[in-house]
Structure formats: structure tokens, C-alpha cells
Design a protein around this motif. Structure first.
Motif, PDB file in Angstrom:
ATOM      1  N   MET A 172     -38.330 -82.226-118.329  1.00 53.65           N
ATOM      2  CA  MET A 172     -39.550 -83.004-118.085  1.00 53.65           C
ATOM      3  C   MET A 172     -39.302 -84.469-118.445  1.00 53.65           C
ATOM      4  SD  MET A 172     -43.417 -82.265-119.434  1.00 53.65           S
ATOM      5  CE  MET A 172     -43.078 -80.532-119.651  1.00 53.65           C
ATOM      6  N   ASN A 173     -39.738 -85.345-117.562  1.00 55.68           N
ATOM      7  CA  ASN A 173     -39.516 -86.765-117.758  1.00 55.68           C
ATOM      8  C   ASN A 173     -40.768 -87.420-118.363  1.00 55.68           C
ATOM      9  OD1 ASN A 173     -38.467 -89.284-117.664  1.00 55.68           O
ATOM     10  ND2 ASN A 173     -37.986 -89.275-115.466  1.00 55.68           N
ATOM     11  N   ILE A 174     -40.735 -87.605-119.676  1.00 53.69           N
ATOM     12  CA  ILE A 174     -41.925 -88.138-120.362  1.00 53.69           C
ATOM     13  C   ILE A 174     -41.921 -89.666-120.330  1.00 53.69           C
ATOM     14  CG2 ILE A 174     -43.075 -88.305-122.604  1.00 53.69           C
ATOM     15  CD1 ILE A 174     -41.798 -85.437-123.114  1.00 53.69           C
ATOM     16  N   THR A 175     -43.020 -90.217-119.854  1.00 57.11           N
ATOM     17  CA  THR A 175     -43.137 -91.679-119.733  1.00 57.11           C
ATOM     18  C   THR A 175     -43.606 -92.292-121.039  1.00 57.11           C
ATOM     19  OG1 THR A 175     -43.712 -91.410-117.410  1.00 57.11           O
ATOM     20  CG2 THR A 175     -44.220 -93.547-118.408  1.00 57.11           C
ATOM     21  N   LYS A 176     -44.544 -91.587-121.702  1.00 60.11           N
ATOM     22  CA  LYS A 176     -45.145 -92.161-122.917  1.00 60.11           C
ATOM     23  C   LYS A 176     -45.535 -91.041-123.878  1.00 60.11           C
ATOM     24  CE  LYS A 176     -48.898 -95.277-124.292  1.00 60.11           C
ATOM     25  NZ  LYS A 176     -48.526 -96.696-124.274  1.00 60.11           N
TER      26      LYS A 176
END
Lengths: 75, 132
Positions: A1-5
């Protein structure tokens, strides 16, 4: 999962986790993912309901060592 | 279609009343609702510049002070600021202000002063309308 913030809302009581989550999601773009950490037990149903009301997708929710983790994809 | 408006009447001036009003208001505003609160009679305490710092608990319930601290609840002035930041509109009841000899300057900045009709106009298609 690509977490932005990531938002650390640990130790905050109702309604602050939801308020902070709202403010954090306003800073990311549609499709991006916000990770929220909370310890307020009410946040479990509150953030879930909040995501639904805003049309956001709660991709995953888990609890580890009494910390609630939410992964919300912005609508 | 669900209403996108939440109308709240704040008619009581204690600490518990303040939490009920501002928790619901900020939660609704954070959920993209348009929120207005009509402050009337004792409810005006909740947005009074000095009064909001000294709201009392109901008699015999003072021992909850410890619980508030332990639960790390935000203070009422913090919630007031948060609510306004989220766009919650405060309307102070003109008639009550006249009766109590209060002016707009006695209250936090950014409020509107209006009568019941102002609020009713907003509340007519709001759901829910809540009274505290």
C-alpha cells in the motif's frame, strides 16, 4: 500500500480524531491514501462512518497493541 | 436525498451542555455538513468570551472533572475555535441578548446576531435538528 500521509491522532478524544482526519484528507489528492492512528475506542465506528459519509474508501482497518489503524483512500 | 444541513439549538449553559453541542457540531462539520447553532438564553454562555472558560458542571457531578482530564477531552474554547474553523455558523439570539444586556462584543468573534426566524429559515430543511 502506498501511503501518502500519516496522521497520528493517538491520545485524542472524540471528536478530535474525526476532525483531524478531515483536515488531513483535505491536504491529499483524490485516490491517495491517508493512514490514521488513534487510541480513542469511539474512533473505530466514528472514522468508519465518517469515511462512508464522505464517499471515501476504508481500504483496511486493524488494531495492534490498542492502537487503531485506518487506511483511507480519498474519494 | 439526505439533508446536508444540521441545525442545533443551544439553550443551556453548563459544561456538559457545551460538550454535547460542540462535539456534535464539529463532528457534523467534519462530515461536510453545513452547521448552524442558535444560542439562546443560558446557551449564550457557551460562546461568551469569559463565560466559556468557566462553565460549570451540574451540582453533585464535579467529580467528573478528573474523568475529563483523564480522557484528554479538548477544552470548550478549543472546540469553539475548531467549530468556527470548520465553518460552523454561530447565531446569538438577539432577544436574549437584549434581556441580559449583552452586546456582540461580549461574544467570540465571527458570530452573527439574529432572531428565531433567522434560525428557523435555516432549519426548515435541515435534518437532524437537535436541541440541547
Amino acid at each position: 500500500m502506498n501511503i501518502t500521509k500519516t496522521l497520528d491522532a493517538k491520545g485524542l478524544a472524540c471528536p478530535m480524531p474525526v476532525v483531524r482526519t478531515k483536515k488531513a484528507i483535505d491536504t491529499i489528492n483524490s485516490g491517495e491514501i491517508l493512514e490514521v492512528l488513534a487510541t480513542d475506542k469511539g474512533a473505530l465506528s466514528d472514522i468508519t462512518a465518517w469515511a462512508k459519509s464522505g464517499g471515501h474508501t476504508l481500504l483496511e482497518q486493524k488494531t495492534e497493541d490498542d492502537i487503531l489503524y485506518f487506511y483511507i483512500q480519498k474519494a | 436525498m439526505m439533508s446536508e444541513k444540521v441545525a442545533i439549538i443551544a439553550a443551556n449553559g453548563g459544561l456538559f451542555d457545551a460538550y454535547k453541542v460542540f462535539n456534535i457540531a464539529t463532528a457534523a462539520a467534519a462530515s461536510e455538513k453545513e452547521v448552524q447553532i442558535f444560542f439562546t438564553f443560558e446557551g449564550l454562555n457557551l460562546i461568551h468570551k469569559q463565560g466559556m472558560h468557566h462553565l460549570e458542571m451540574p451540582a453533585g457531578k464535579e467529580h467528573f472533572a478528573e474523568g475529563f482530564e483523564k480522557a484528554n477531552t479538548p477544552t470548550i474554547p478549543e472546540l469553539v475555535e475548531m467549530a468556527q474553523e470548520l465553518g460552523v455558523k454561530f447565531i446569538a439570539c438577539q432577544m436574549t441578548m437584549d434581556v441580559m444586556g449583552l452586546t456582540k462584543e461580549d461574544f467570540v468573534n465571527g458570530i452573527e446576531v439574529g432572531g428565531a426566524v433567522t434560525f428557523i429559515e435555516f432549519a426548515k430543511n435541515a435534518a437532524p435538528t437537535l436541541t440541547f
